[in-house]
Design a protein around this motif. Sequence first.
Motif, PDB file in Angstrom:
ATOM      1  N   CYS A   3       0.893  -1.112  -0.050  1.00 38.93           N
ATOM      2  CA  CYS A   3      -0.137  -0.044   0.122  1.00 38.93           C
ATOM      3  C   CYS A   3       0.907   1.182  -0.249  1.00 38.93           C
ATOM      4  N   ILE A   5       0.270   4.077   0.958  1.00 35.46           N
ATOM      5  CA  ILE A   5      -0.208   4.932   2.059  1.00 35.46           C
ATOM      6  C   ILE A   5       0.371   4.241   3.573  1.00 35.46           C
ATOM      7  N   CYS A   6       0.168   2.867   3.842  1.00 32.84           N
ATOM      8  CA  CYS A   6       0.464   2.675   4.915  1.00 32.84           C
ATOM      9  C   CYS A   6       1.577   1.492   4.891  1.00 32.84           C
ATOM     10  N   CYS A  64      -6.222  -2.595   0.077  1.00 29.74           N
ATOM     11  CA  CYS A  64      -5.674  -2.362   1.480  1.00 29.74           C
ATOM     12  C   CYS A  64      -7.024  -2.487   2.536  1.00 29.74           C
ATOM     13  N   THR A  66      -6.259  -2.189   5.864  1.00 35.78           N
ATOM     14  CA  THR A  66      -6.270  -1.098   6.741  1.00 35.78           C
ATOM     15  C   THR A  66      -6.626   0.399   6.494  1.00 35.78           C
ATOM     16  N   CYS A  67      -6.279   0.622   5.220  1.00 37.63           N
ATOM     17  CA  CYS A  67      -6.793   1.983   4.937  1.00 37.63           C
ATOM     18  C   CYS A  67      -8.141   1.990   4.237  1.00 37.63           C
TER      19      CYS A  67
HETATM   20 ZN   LIG Z   1      -2.861   1.086   3.528  1.00 36.12          ZN
END
Ligand SMILES: [Zn+2]
Length: 81
Positions: A3, A5-6, A64, A66-67
């Motif tokens: 990802c 982002i994370c 993702c 998580t996001c």
């Molecule tokens: Zn993410």
Amino acid sequence: MKCPICNQEMEAGGLIIDGVNPGWVPMEQFEKKGLSRLLYTGFRTIGKTNFVLSQTRVPNAHFCKTCNKIVGIFDITNNID
Ligand SMILES: [Zn+2]
């Protein structure tokens, strides 16, 4: 794919679009409403359309958990230049 982002590992998959001819346009065109957008000739299509099912399959979309976001790297399927 990680990802952006994370940095967690994302789940590979694809998009199923309920419609034909999904594609990319520049922001100026994206923000237009109504018929004026249909006249734009720089439309970049993605995916493979099944006209019988009225669906388009677009590979290379990653999810993702998580996001809660989907990131895609999509091949352009029409060449306009
Ligand atoms: Zn993410």
